[in-house]
Design a protein around this motif. Structure first.
Motif, PDB file in Angstrom:
ATOM      1  N   GLU A  14      29.532 -65.826  25.376  1.00  0.00           N
ATOM      2  CA  GLU A  14      28.359 -65.578  24.536  1.00  0.00           C
ATOM      3  C   GLU A  14      28.751 -64.907  23.230  1.00  0.00           C
ATOM      4  N   HIS A  17      29.713 -67.839  21.144  1.00  0.00           N
ATOM      5  CA  HIS A  17      28.518 -68.563  20.719  1.00  0.00           C
ATOM      6  C   HIS A  17      27.809 -67.836  19.581  1.00  0.00           C
ATOM      7  N   ALA A  18      27.789 -66.506  19.640  1.00  0.00           N
ATOM      8  CA  ALA A  18      27.179 -65.733  18.559  1.00  0.00           C
ATOM      9  C   ALA A  18      27.952 -65.936  17.259  1.00  0.00           C
ATOM     10  N   ARG A  21      27.023 -69.155  15.690  1.00  0.00           N
ATOM     11  CA  ARG A  21      25.709 -69.143  15.008  1.00  0.00           C
ATOM     12  C   ARG A  21      25.824 -68.565  13.609  1.00  0.00           C
ATOM     13  N   GLY A  23      25.209 -66.722  10.522  1.00  0.00           N
ATOM     14  CA  GLY A  23      23.975 -66.075  10.089  1.00  0.00           C
ATOM     15  C   GLY A  23      24.170 -65.009   9.042  1.00  0.00           C
ATOM     16  N   ARG A  50      34.465 -73.213  14.817  1.00  0.00           N
ATOM     17  CA  ARG A  50      33.999 -74.508  15.320  1.00  0.00           C
ATOM     18  C   ARG A  50      35.146 -75.295  15.952  1.00  0.00           C
TER      19      ARG A  50
END
Length: 263
Positions: A14, A17-18, A21, A23, A50
């Motif tokens: 996780e 995954h953050a 993202r 942001g 990625r």
């Protein structure tokens, strides 16, 4: 007080995954996440978040579908601090497999080994995977007997991954050591310790952390992967770098925009 990066993450996956993202300008999934140097071969590899995630997905599919690994299994990782080692750690955690860096192959359900550990890895009665650790992710010239060649197997795996069994944050994720003492951690505990390490080391989103430490214990895992990931930082892993002089280190740190050096 500003909330920590990925404050809701409860597993190491996780955290990744953050990062994906993004942001914020400091956390860009298209920017380098893992940069690797091998000063014995002159190799330099750079992976964005990625690209790194794509390797993790392919390796996770290999683990789950080809090696039949899942929650409750233990993987001995006989690997140096290397970009492919970081991929294997995140793949284990994606599937729910307990990662055991420098673990005993005889006590593991599967073993993943670099060239230097192949003899010891033969003690594993389960699946065996060999990593050539060659530049550009190359294969072995001749596949070691009794092993899958990772570089030959992983390209055909899927680019997306979904675990057959949900990975619980309270499931065992990591067996390592601190100052020679054994340490067993769940996914949630691994993230909590990584966050503590990020605070202790003063890491923040966008930092570039250069590490020469081994992944064989918590100190190296924290410095070279987990604390930077928990902070929204990136890593520069350096292997076989004992011969570099002060000027060469300074030049590398400048070219890689290193903000924190460990080891």
């Amino acid at each position: 007080m500003t909330a920590p990066f990925a404050a809701d993450a409860r597993t190491p996956v996780e955290l990744l995954h953050a990062y994906l993202r993004g942001g914020t300008p400091s956390v860009d999934p298209a920017a380098p996440l893992v940069t690797f140097y091998d000063d014995a071969t002159g190799e330099r590899v750079e992976l964005s978040a990625r690209t790194f995630d794509n390797w993790v997905a392919k390796t996770s599919n290999l683990l789950q579908d080809e090696l039949n690994a899942g929650p409750g299994d233990r993987a001995a990782l006989l690997l140096p601090a290397h970009w492919q080692s970081a991929v294997w750690l995140l793949a284990c955690w994606s599937v729910g497999v307990t990662a055991v860096p420098a673990g005993d192959p005889a006590a593991a359900d599967l073993v993943v080994s670099g060239p230097d550990g192949l003899e010891a890895a033969q003690a594993c009665g389960g699946e065996r995977v060999a990593l050539a650790l060659r530049p550009l992710g190359g294969r072995f010239p001749h596949r070691p007997d009794g092993f899958l060649d990772y570089a030959a197997e992983v390209p055909g795996q899927g680019d997306r991954f979904a675990p057959y069994s949900p990975v619980a944050p309270d499931g065992e994720a990591l067996e390592t050591s601190v100052d020679g003492l054994p340490l067993k951690l769940t996914g949630e505990q691994t993230v909590a310790l990584a966050r503590e390490g990020a605070v202790r080391l003063g890491l923040k989103p966008g930092d570039r952390v250069m590490s020469t430490l081994s992944f064989d214990d918590w100190a190296g895992l924290e410095a070279g992967l987990l604390a930077p990931l928990a902070a929204g930082a990136s890593v520069v892993l350096c292997r076989n770098s004992q011969g570099l002089d002060a000027g060469q280190w300074e030049k590398r740190a400048e070219s890689e925009r290193v903000t924190v050096r460990l080891g």
